[in-house]
Design a protein around this motif. Structure first.
Motif, mmCIF file in Angstrom:
data_model
loop_
_atom_site.group_PDB
_atom_site.id
_atom_site.type_symbol
_atom_site.label_atom_id
_atom_site.label_comp_id
_atom_site.label_asym_id
_atom_site.label_seq_id
_atom_site.Cartn_x
_atom_site.Cartn_y
_atom_site.Cartn_z
ATOM 1 N N THR A 1 -15.579 53.708 -55.104
ATOM 2 C CA THR A 1 -15.997 52.344 -55.061
ATOM 3 C C THR A 1 -16.293 51.413 -56.475
ATOM 4 O O THR A 1 -15.563 50.315 -56.307
ATOM 5 N N GLU A 2 -16.827 52.272 -57.351
ATOM 6 C CA GLU A 2 -17.082 51.415 -58.461
ATOM 7 C C GLU A 2 -16.109 51.566 -59.259
ATOM 8 O O GLU A 2 -15.601 50.373 -60.185
ATOM 9 N N VAL A 3 -15.002 52.300 -59.124
ATOM 10 C CA VAL A 3 -13.870 52.078 -59.793
ATOM 11 C C VAL A 3 -12.744 50.976 -59.445
ATOM 12 O O VAL A 3 -12.295 50.106 -60.104
ATOM 13 N N SER A 4 -12.793 50.756 -57.997
ATOM 14 C CA SER A 4 -11.992 49.562 -57.482
ATOM 15 C C SER A 4 -12.674 48.512 -57.844
ATOM 16 O O SER A 4 -11.991 47.673 -58.421
ATOM 17 N N ASN A 5 -14.166 48.397 -58.032
ATOM 18 C CA ASN A 5 -14.746 47.137 -58.351
ATOM 19 C C ASN A 5 -14.291 46.743 -59.906
ATOM 20 O O ASN A 5 -14.195 45.652 -60.240
ATOM 21 N N LEU A 6 -14.378 48.002 -60.702
ATOM 22 C CA LEU A 6 -14.151 47.717 -61.953
ATOM 23 C C LEU A 6 -12.868 47.193 -62.311
ATOM 24 O O LEU A 6 -12.507 46.102 -63.413
ATOM 25 N N ASN A 7 -11.570 47.738 -61.750
ATOM 26 C CA ASN A 7 -10.231 47.519 -61.590
ATOM 27 C C ASN A 7 -10.219 45.974 -61.230
ATOM 28 O O ASN A 7 -9.380 45.313 -62.040
ATOM 29 N N SER A 8 -10.773 45.424 -60.140
ATOM 30 C CA SER A 8 -10.704 44.065 -59.615
ATOM 31 C C SER A 8 -11.280 43.137 -60.504
ATOM 32 O O SER A 8 -10.384 42.138 -60.809
ATOM 33 N N PHE A 9 -12.380 43.517 -61.161
ATOM 34 C CA PHE A 9 -13.078 42.599 -62.180
ATOM 35 C C PHE A 9 -12.098 42.503 -63.432
ATOM 36 O O PHE A 9 -11.940 41.340 -63.697
ATOM 37 N N VAL A 10 -11.851 43.409 -63.791
ATOM 38 C CA VAL A 10 -11.021 43.354 -65.425
ATOM 39 C C VAL A 10 -9.579 42.778 -65.004
ATOM 40 O O VAL A 10 -9.136 41.841 -65.807
ATOM 41 N N GLN A 11 -8.988 43.192 -63.753
ATOM 42 C CA GLN A 11 -7.769 42.317 -63.500
ATOM 43 C C GLN A 11 -7.940 40.805 -63.511
ATOM 44 O O GLN A 11 -7.085 40.049 -64.144
ATOM 45 N N GLU A 12 -8.713 40.239 -62.712
ATOM 46 C CA GLU A 12 -9.155 38.988 -62.496
ATOM 47 C C GLU A 12 -9.332 38.171 -63.663
ATOM 48 O O GLU A 12 -9.163 37.144 -63.922
ATOM 49 N N ARG A 13 -10.207 38.915 -64.621
ATOM 50 C CA ARG A 13 -10.674 37.961 -65.934
ATOM 51 C C ARG A 13 -9.664 38.116 -66.861
ATOM 52 O O ARG A 13 -9.506 37.074 -67.603
ATOM 53 N N VAL A 14 -8.843 39.269 -66.947
ATOM 54 C CA VAL A 14 -7.688 39.226 -67.895
ATOM 55 C C VAL A 14 -6.689 37.952 -67.566
ATOM 56 O O VAL A 14 -6.442 37.298 -68.367
ATOM 57 N N THR A 15 -6.481 38.095 -66.320
ATOM 58 C CA THR A 15 -5.473 37.001 -65.640
ATOM 59 C C THR A 15 -6.173 35.629 -66.164
ATOM 60 O O THR A 15 -5.298 34.593 -66.385
ATOM 61 N N GLY A 16 -7.329 35.410 -65.716
ATOM 62 C CA GLY A 16 -7.695 34.079 -65.759
ATOM 63 C C GLY A 16 -8.695 33.784 -67.165
ATOM 64 O O GLY A 16 -9.549 32.994 -67.450
ATOM 65 N N MET A 17 -8.254 34.716 -68.411
ATOM 66 C CA MET A 17 -8.899 34.569 -69.807
ATOM 67 C C MET A 17 -8.907 33.059 -70.333
ATOM 68 O O MET A 17 -9.887 32.668 -70.723
ATOM 69 N N LYS A 18 -7.712 32.559 -69.992
ATOM 70 C CA LYS A 18 -7.818 31.012 -70.683
ATOM 71 C C LYS A 18 -8.868 30.366 -70.039
ATOM 72 O O LYS A 18 -9.580 29.545 -70.781
ATOM 73 N N ILE A 19 -9.011 30.484 -68.679
ATOM 74 C CA ILE A 19 -10.216 29.471 -67.990
ATOM 75 C C ILE A 19 -11.569 29.936 -68.625
ATOM 76 O O ILE A 19 -12.367 29.120 -68.740
ATOM 77 N N LEU A 20 -11.633 31.341 -68.647
ATOM 78 C CA LEU A 20 -13.008 31.703 -69.257
ATOM 79 C C LEU A 20 -13.355 31.049 -70.640
ATOM 80 O O LEU A 20 -14.314 30.755 -70.903
#
Length: 588
Positions: A199-218
């Protein structure tokens, strides 16, 4: 989840997994033969040594002793060879099964309706298709066969020990129930821990994927510190999940080693007494038992360790099968194949909602004649893009009907329907590939010469030729090597080369510069000529030549007519939109 946690091993899930072995039966049974060979060859060596010591070393018959040395060497070679074949084919089987499951999973995901992806995390789906698959492969490569091999080896070793000296064997059997009980408890807790880890691996992968994709917005909104803290929290939970497995391992394995050492020491003590005093055991027996005890107890440790691998694989398989069992497909029950549309489109009393009881479209009815260019305008959220999604059957309507050439689109096959409709979206998606492949999407029916001619027709051939490797220029992920206007032009060319019966431009000029917009406007005049076209736009200046303009508000059609007709309406919705936008352009 509670059910899977309660049961240490889900036999129903395991049987389902075994269904994927059927195409590789010969490999499966060959691997089982290697497992039997490993158990027999390994258990024979201590027995051969016992025979050598008692029958030849004790009586100082060194000629006969050499024969047993040769036999032991042959057994060792056979064991090593069998182990090599076992490891290779067990891993081969695991990777072959996973390849088939991954292909089936990807094919299944390709058929999901857009609503599924709207509600699902990309990171979680990636975890299912990649990381979880590797865990399933480990079931065969490091779990299932290894456990069977260890159990068989223990059984064969126990049989040899009973055959050699049942009294010494009883000492080993006294501690076995304790180790078995500890193993059972260990397995139960490890399953819970591994479910938490996945469960935590899925949460970690999801978090990293979304933040890397939206890095410009961050970075634009200076959210680096906040997101860093969130990542630390998720990573901490991930670490704690893994530490639970480490903690259980750190308790179980020392206990198992301690019991093994106690058993070995007791056998040496008692066995030595039996050799010296009672003569009920021989030196060969004692030597063989010293070799057998590690062979008996080590598999117990390995079974527990491999059961960890098996549990992780089973948890991963459960998650993958849940995706496979998801029924989120558009019903592709149509039997008619649309080879070419004339272009008559009809919406009749269409009602639709993304969320139950929250209608996005309310009793929409409209008719588009062959060759007409229809523009749909309205404020954000009015339902403009929803009409396009429904026309392509990305979603199914709750009420009403949508027809093309007087045929309900549900009667058409999805593939033939979508093949006749080309869409240019506002948010252009380009793959990390060449410009040519992004245009053709690797369709073998579209040649490079046709692409170049189409590019010349809409005036972007020179732009592409100015890039390194021109049509073979790699635009990288999401087309980051191109400007937004250039990406839009590529998307427009992608739609153009398919020669569609119906063309849809969804905000196609909203994010391009004046030069690119002019190119698209010129190309639009060419591509829409004689072809039914639907244009969705906020910039009203781009749709003044439309044969009909549909004005939408809150999911309803509020006005309909040509540009000039709608401007004549006092306090009309379209007139107000046009005047506000015209004034903004004047001020600018």
């Amino acid at each position: 989840m509670a059910k899977s946690t309660k049961n240490v091993f889900d036999m129903t899930l395991f049987k389902r997994l075994l269904q994927f072995i059927k195409p590789y039966k010969w490999v499966f049974f060959s691997t089982l033969v290697f497992v039997v060979g490993l158990a027999v060859f390994g258990a024979l060596r201590p027995w051969v040594l016992q025979q050598a010591i008692d029958n030849h070393v004790v009586v100082k018959d060194y000629n006969g002793f050499m024969f047993y040395i040769i036999v032991m060497f042959v057994l060792l070679v056979l064991e090593v060879t069998t182990q090599l074949l076992f490891i290779y084919y067990a891993s081969w089987l695991g990777q072959s099964v996973v390849k088939d499951i991954r292909v089936k999973l990807y094919e299944h995901m390709l058929s999901f309706r857009m609503k599924y992806f709207d509600n699902s995390s990309v990171g979680v789906l990636i975890t299912r298709a990649v990381t979880d698959m590797e865990r399933i492969a480990d079931i065969f490569g490091q779990g299932l066969f290894m456990i069977f091999s260890d159990i068989l080896k223990m059984a064969v070793v126990a049989g040899f020990m009973l055959f050699l000296n049942w009294k010494l064997c009883l000492i080993a059997f006294v501690t076995m129930p304790i180790v078995l009980y500890a193993t059972k408890i260990f397995q139960r807790y490890m399953k819970r821990a591994f479910e938490e880890v996945r469960t935590e691996v899925s949460n970690l992968n999801s978090f990293v994927q979304e933040r890397v994709t939206g890095m410009k917005i961050l970075q634009l909104f200076t959210r680096e510190e906040t997101e860093y803290k969130k990542f630390k929290a998720i990573n901490e939970r991930h670490k704690k999940g893994w530490l639970k497995t480490v903690w259980y391992n750190s308790i179980f394995f020392p206990i198992a080693d301690f019991l093994s050492s106690i058993t070995l020491g007791t056998i040496i003590w008692v066995g030595g007494f039996m050799v010296v005093n009672t003569k009920t055991a021989s030196i060969g027996d004692l030597t063989a038992f010293i070799m057998y005890i590690p062979m008996l107890f080590r598999p117990l440790n390995q079974i527990a360790n491999k059961f960890n691998t098996l549990q992780m694989g089973m948890v991963a398989a459960d998650r993958v099968f849940k995706v496979l069992d998801t029924t989120s497909q558009i019903d592709d029950t149509g039997t008619k194949i649309a080879s070419h549309f004339k272009g008559n489109i009809g919406f009749k009393d269409v009602h639709f909602s993304y969320v139950e009881d929250e209608e996005v479209l309310k009793s929409i009815s409209l008719d588009v004649k062959t060759g007409q260019t229809i523009a749909i305008v309205g404020s954000t959220g009015a339902g403009k893009s929803t009409i396009i999604n429904l026309l392509n059957r990305f979603y199914d309507i709750q009420k009403g009907s949508i027809c093309i050439d007087n045929v309900d689109i549900k009667e058409l096959t999805l593939k033939s329907l979508r093949a006749q409709i080309a869409v240019v979206l506002q948010d252009v998606f380009l793959f990390a590939d060449t410009i040519l492949n992004n245009i053709t999407l690797k369709n073998p029916d579209i040649s490079e010469a046709e692409v170049q001619q189409a590019a010349k027709d809409i005036g972007i051939h020179d732009f592409i030729m100015s890039l390194p490797n021109n049509y073979h220029y790699n635009v990288k992920e999401r087309g980051v090597m191109l400007s937004s206007g250039q990406r839009q032009l590529i998307s427009f060319l992608r739609a153009y080369v398919t020669n569609p019966s119906i063309l849809v431009l969804d905000e196609a000029t909203s994010s391009v510069d004046s030069y690119s917009e002019q190119l698209i406007q010129d190309a639009t005049d060419k591509i829409t000529r004689g072809r039914t076209s639907i244009v969705i736009a906020h910039r009203l200046a781009t749709i003044q030549k439309a044969d009909q303009i549909i004005v939408m508000d809150s999911g309803r059609i509020v006005e309909q007519g040509t540009h000039n007709e709608l401007l004549k309406k006092q306090d009309g919705y379209y007139r107000n939109l046009y005047e506000v936008q015209f004034l903004k352009e004047e001020v600018a």
